[in-house]
Design an enzyme around this catalytic site. Structure first.
Site, mmCIF file in Angstrom:
data_model
loop_
_atom_site.group_PDB
_atom_site.id
_atom_site.type_symbol
_atom_site.label_atom_id
_atom_site.label_comp_id
_atom_site.label_asym_id
_atom_site.label_seq_id
_atom_site.Cartn_x
_atom_site.Cartn_y
_atom_site.Cartn_z
ATOM 1 N N GLY A 134 0.797 -1.234 0.000
ATOM 2 C CA GLY A 134 0.000 0.000 0.000
ATOM 3 C C GLY A 134 0.822 1.273 0.000
ATOM 4 O O GLY A 134 1.572 1.555 -0.938
ATOM 5 N N GLY A 187 -14.282 -4.540 7.263
ATOM 6 C CA GLY A 187 -13.957 -4.248 5.862
ATOM 7 C C GLY A 187 -12.525 -4.579 5.477
ATOM 8 O O GLY A 187 -12.081 -4.264 4.385
ATOM 9 N N LYS A 205 2.632 -10.294 -4.054
ATOM 10 C CA LYS A 205 3.510 -9.184 -3.639
ATOM 11 C C LYS A 205 4.952 -9.663 -3.492
ATOM 12 O O LYS A 205 5.885 -8.983 -3.919
ATOM 13 C CB LYS A 205 3.007 -8.588 -2.322
ATOM 14 C CG LYS A 205 1.676 -7.868 -2.444
ATOM 15 C CD LYS A 205 1.103 -7.549 -1.062
ATOM 16 C CE LYS A 205 -0.252 -6.878 -1.128
ATOM 17 N NZ LYS A 205 -0.956 -6.851 0.164
HETATM 18 N N1 HSE Z 1 -5.975 -7.348 0.897
HETATM 19 C C1 HSE Z 1 -4.705 -6.728 1.109
HETATM 20 C C2 HSE Z 1 -4.302 -6.855 2.557
HETATM 21 C C3 HSE Z 1 -4.710 -5.262 0.797
HETATM 22 O O1 HSE Z 1 -5.068 -7.327 3.375
HETATM 23 O O2 HSE Z 1 -3.190 -6.477 2.857
HETATM 24 C C4 HSE Z 1 -4.271 -4.928 -0.562
HETATM 25 O O3 HSE Z 1 -3.176 -5.617 -0.994
#
Ligand code: HSE
Length: 426
Positions: A134, A187, A205
């Protein structure tokens, strides 16, 4: 002042955050970056959603063709997610010579070579800071700040949903199911949580990060992946008593035997800096031969944190006329010369449920001995209804050896079950 036109494909959470930053900070970017950035188009089926974000109706495009043929659009931001429509749209944008900024880790991990080939044909940029962790600027750190280093390892908590769930299990004693429900309510976790809880998201990632760290294409097929669905709250508690914290760790390491890339629940020492990364926070720890250790920490998801990464790519792209691409052979299969070490070695935490009777300990410890697995610690933690819970912490051993040993141990009639086998990372 240089004018920069942006189109945003998809106005979900991240698209909304990106739109908000780009519009609210227009004057700020003029002042600080010397760039006049305007959102020229958005592509969003849900017109109500777009209008609720304050988007002017006149810039809502009705097709990708309208976006890519708009001469005022220089940079296309893709925040749709998934590989279907997103791949088609990104390819169309690149083919028309637009620079693309994406947050789509699945698309990028699976199709980076193909998209990069399209970008090169038109000298377009392809930026992906928001695909990993992020708002934490890890991609730029690897590409622009750590060039002086031969990177030895990259270890991280790179999925916020699973980190939230494991934190709840550790600190509140919640079961996996309870913690998942809470993550969904807040969420963090999706209605179908598979991508996060089974480790796919972290695998995408890690494949991107390890490729940049080790300067060779690391394909997702080479990443060993295990999620957190089998984690038992009891093991988190027993581990903590023994000085360990459980995390879903993404590990990339370069060693004598080759490159290890793996995502799995992992015990780390309580005083490891990654152990205090809790809730939905992310962190990445790197070791470079020149710089030593570096750790980056922050929000790995969310509208504004991910929007921050996207906007940084937009501004970076706007300031560069020449784009750089992967400095390594970037094809679907990676380079044939890349050596992996799938049979990595590790310490293990093993929990067995065994009959609470004389001579049982000797039985299974002899199997460990015969297989040359050295035990560091053996602890009986509870005995109820004639069944004892025994924890063994091993010295380092190879994965295949550990698996074979546990197959033999579970075949013993005195052993009711191998309840857990969790790798321990130094
Ligand atoms: N779903 C991912 C997380 C967020 O929980 O880190 C975006 O990559």
């Amino acid at each position: 002042m240089k004018k920069v036109g942006v189109a945003i494909l998809g106005l979900g959470v991240v698209g909304g955050g990106t739109y908000q930053i780009l519009t609210e900070k227009k004057e700020f970017f003029k002042k600080t970056q010397g760039l006049d950035v305007t959102v020229e188009n958005v592509l969003e089926l849900n017109v109500e959603r777009a209008l609720s974000l304050g988007v002017d109706k006149s810039i809502i495009a009705s097709s990708i063709e309208e976006v890519v043929s708009n001469p005022n659009v220089d940079i296309v931001v893709e925040v749709i997610g998934g590989v279907g429509v997103a791949k088609t749209f990104v390819t169309k944008a690149l083919k028309s010579g637009k620079t693309v900024v994406t947050s789509n880790k699945e698309l990028f991990a699976k199709h980076w070579p193909e998209l990069e080939a399209e970008a090169k044909k038109k000298n377009a940029g392809l930026f992906f800071e928001a695909t990993c962790v992020g708002g934490v600027p890890i991609i730029r750190a690897l590409q622009e700040s750590m060039q002086a280093n031969d990177i030895q390892s990259i270890k991280g908590i790179i999925n916020g949903t699973t980190n939230y769930i494991l934190t709840k299990m550790a600190y509140e004693g919640s079961s996996y199911e309870e913690a998942l429900k809470e993550a969904q309510r807040l969420g963090y976790a999706e209605f179908n949580p598979t991508a996060d809880v089974e480790g796919f998201d972290a695998t995408y990632k890690l494949s991107i990060l390890a490729s940049l760290a080790f300067n060779t294409k690391i394909t997702i097929d080479n990443v060993h992946r295990e999620g957190i669905t089998g984690v038992d709250t009891d093991d988190i508690a027993y581990g903590r008593q023994m000085g360990y914290t459980l995390k879903l760790l993404a590990i990339g390491k370069k060693g004598e035997e080759g490159i290890e890339v793996r995502v799995h629940p992992t015990f780390i020492k309580n005083d490891n800096p990654l152990a205090s990364v809790n809730d939905s926070f992310n962190a990445v720890h790197l070791v470079g031969d020149s710089v030593g250790e570096i750790m980056l920490y922050g929000r790995g998801a969310g509208a504004l944190p991910t929007g921050s990464a996207i906007v940084s790519d937009v501004l970076f792209a706007a300031k560069h006329d020449e784009y750089f691409y992967a400095p390594f052979k970037n094809n679907e299969k990676g380079a044939a010369a890349t050596k992996y070490a799938p049979d990595f070695s590790s310490q293990y935490y093993v929990r067995l449920a065994v009959k609470d009777a004389a001579g049982v300990l000797a039985k299974f410890t002899s199997v460990f001995g015969k297989n040359n697995v050295s035990m560091k610690e053996v602890k009986q933690i509870a005995a109820e209804d004639g069944v004892a819970q025994v924890i063994i912490v091993t010295h380092k051993t190879h994965e295949t050896v550990m698996k074979k040993t546990l197959e033999k141990v579970s075949a013993l009639k005195e052993v009711e079950a191998v309840k857990a086998c969790i790798r321990i990372e130094e």
